[in-house]
Design a protein around this motif. Structure first.
Motif, mmCIF file in Angstrom:
data_model
loop_
_atom_site.group_PDB
_atom_site.id
_atom_site.type_symbol
_atom_site.label_atom_id
_atom_site.label_comp_id
_atom_site.label_asym_id
_atom_site.label_seq_id
_atom_site.Cartn_x
_atom_site.Cartn_y
_atom_site.Cartn_z
ATOM 1 N N GLU A 195 9.879 1.393 -11.040
ATOM 2 C CA GLU A 195 10.966 1.359 -10.141
ATOM 3 C C GLU A 195 10.968 0.781 -8.755
ATOM 4 O OE1 GLU A 195 14.293 4.237 -10.899
ATOM 5 O OE2 GLU A 195 12.595 5.205 -12.190
ATOM 6 N N LEU A 196 10.130 0.889 -8.134
ATOM 7 C CA LEU A 196 9.752 0.755 -6.757
ATOM 8 C C LEU A 196 9.829 -0.931 -6.516
ATOM 9 C CD1 LEU A 196 7.308 3.564 -5.887
ATOM 10 C CD2 LEU A 196 9.596 3.482 -5.331
ATOM 11 N N ASP A 197 9.183 -1.535 -7.468
ATOM 12 C CA ASP A 197 9.160 -3.208 -7.052
ATOM 13 C C ASP A 197 10.395 -3.687 -7.083
ATOM 14 O OD1 ASP A 197 6.472 -3.033 -7.092
ATOM 15 O OD2 ASP A 197 6.305 -3.602 -8.991
ATOM 16 N N ARG B 56 0.938 -1.149 0.047
ATOM 17 C CA ARG B 56 -0.086 -0.024 -0.049
ATOM 18 C C ARG B 56 0.786 1.085 -0.041
ATOM 19 N NH1 ARG B 56 -3.001 -3.148 3.634
ATOM 20 N NH2 ARG B 56 -2.036 -2.112 5.639
ATOM 21 N N ASN B 57 1.913 1.376 0.624
ATOM 22 C CA ASN B 57 2.948 2.170 0.787
ATOM 23 C C ASN B 57 3.639 2.422 -0.610
ATOM 24 O OD1 ASN B 57 4.404 4.299 2.162
ATOM 25 N ND2 ASN B 57 6.367 3.034 2.290
ATOM 26 N N LEU B 58 3.900 1.499 -1.239
ATOM 27 C CA LEU B 58 4.416 1.672 -2.469
ATOM 28 C C LEU B 58 3.339 2.182 -3.388
ATOM 29 C CD1 LEU B 58 6.611 -1.642 -3.228
ATOM 30 C CD2 LEU B 58 7.353 0.646 -2.324
ATOM 31 N N ALA B 59 2.097 1.776 -3.415
ATOM 32 C CA ALA B 59 1.059 2.535 -4.328
ATOM 33 C C ALA B 59 1.129 3.740 -4.138
ATOM 34 C CB ALA B 59 -0.105 1.492 -3.958
ATOM 35 N N GLU B 60 1.029 4.059 -2.653
ATOM 36 C CA GLU B 60 0.721 5.655 -2.638
ATOM 37 C C GLU B 60 2.111 6.624 -3.161
ATOM 38 O OE1 GLU B 60 0.570 6.147 1.662
ATOM 39 O OE2 GLU B 60 -1.492 5.281 1.782
ATOM 40 N N ILE B 61 3.304 6.168 -3.080
ATOM 41 C CA ILE B 61 4.324 6.818 -3.263
ATOM 42 C C ILE B 61 4.238 6.828 -5.207
ATOM 43 C CG2 ILE B 61 7.060 6.469 -3.703
ATOM 44 C CD1 ILE B 61 6.993 5.035 -1.137
#
Length: 285
Positions: free
Chosen positions: A124-126, A109-114
């Motif tokens: 790139e976050l994955d 969820r944090n990655l999705a918000e970012i």
């Protein structure tokens, strides 16, 4: 000082910063006989590898250590790329990252918000491997010696987060303030503590000479390197936010009037004041 994304800027003897175009973020490199000590690691694997490649302009030595100023993604998501170097950070910085590791759903969820806020990072976050500091620092701070240089890590109180470290290099007139200070834009208040923040900035000011030629370079988390006057201005603005919030909390001032009187643009002022009011209500302790 320090044009964004162009070169390393020597703020003091063998202490460099590089201001990257993305978020205008300042990354520090303290050169020691054992290798460079890096202040913060940016947001992605690619960002971290960019730092590592550009360190070749300064030294051929491997990274001796990393210091995280606080837990936010743009300061720690590159950590893993700097291993096997030890990573220093506040104990609550390490705890917050470990909690993300232990709760993949919350981390997703944090990655999705970012990614929603910074769309250029979405692909790139994955690839990020969360890697918390393995050398935790308590509220009492720590003095470390690496490659013949002493580096002081200080927790001065809550502000931008509850785990901000200020880094001093005693043999060079420079302080890394992390996101306790931001130059050229209002500080991000998101999970901050506006009522405590002024006293924490006062702690930074206590490290700076009042007058004279012995000026100290103050490196913010984002924006250009500043000086004592920059810190004083930041303190005045945060004091205003705290004072306005107290007046709103006491019923002496309407929130809309406080937003208009604040030293930040309306959206930033509203967020800062609402966070301060939550703190006044005891919701953040």
């Amino acid at each position: 000082m320090g044009s964004a994304g162009n070169h390393w800027f020597e703020v003091s003897e063998r202490v460099f910063t590089r201001r990257y175009r993305f978020m205008h973020q300042q990354i520090g490199a303290i050169l020691t006989d054992a290798g460079p000590v890096i202040i913060d690691t940016r947001s992605t694997v690619g960002h971290a590898r960019e730092i590592l490649a550009e360190l070749g302009e300064l030294t051929g030595q491997p990274v001796a250590a990393v210091i995280d100023t606080h837990h936010h993604f743009d300061h720690t998501f590159g950590n893993h790329e700097f291993r096997p170097a030890p990573i220093w950070g506040h104990v609550r910085c390490a705890e917050r990252i470990r909690r993300m590791v232990a709760d993949p759903a919350a981390h997703a969820r944090n990655l999705a918000e970012i990614a929603g806020e910074y769309r250029r990072l979405a692909g790139e976050l994955d690839d990020v491997t969360l890697d918390p500091p393995d050398h935790p620092v308590g509220d009492e701070g720590a003095d470390i010696e690496i490659g013949g240089r002493r580096i002081e890590l200080r927790w001065l109180g809550r502000g931008h987060t509850d785990n901000d470290l200020v880094i001093r290099v005693p043999d060079a007139p420079v302080i890394f303030a992390g996101d306790l200070l931001e130059n050229g834009a209002p500080p991000w208040i998101g999970d901050g503590y506006p009522l405590d923040w002024p006293a924490t900035i006062e702690g930074i000011l206590a490290f700076l000479p009042m007058t004279g030629t012995n000026s100290v370079a103050v490196v913010p988390g984002h924006g250009e390197v500043g000086d004592r006057a920059f810190v004083e201005q930041s303190l005045a603005e945060m004091r205003t936010i705290a004072d306005l919030a107290r007046r709103v909390g006491a019923g002496d001032l309407a929130l809309a009037d406080a937003i208009r009187a604040a030293p930040y643009p309306a959206d930033a002022a509203r967020g800062a004041l609402q966070r301060a009011l939550a703190q006044l209500r005891g919701e953040l302790d």
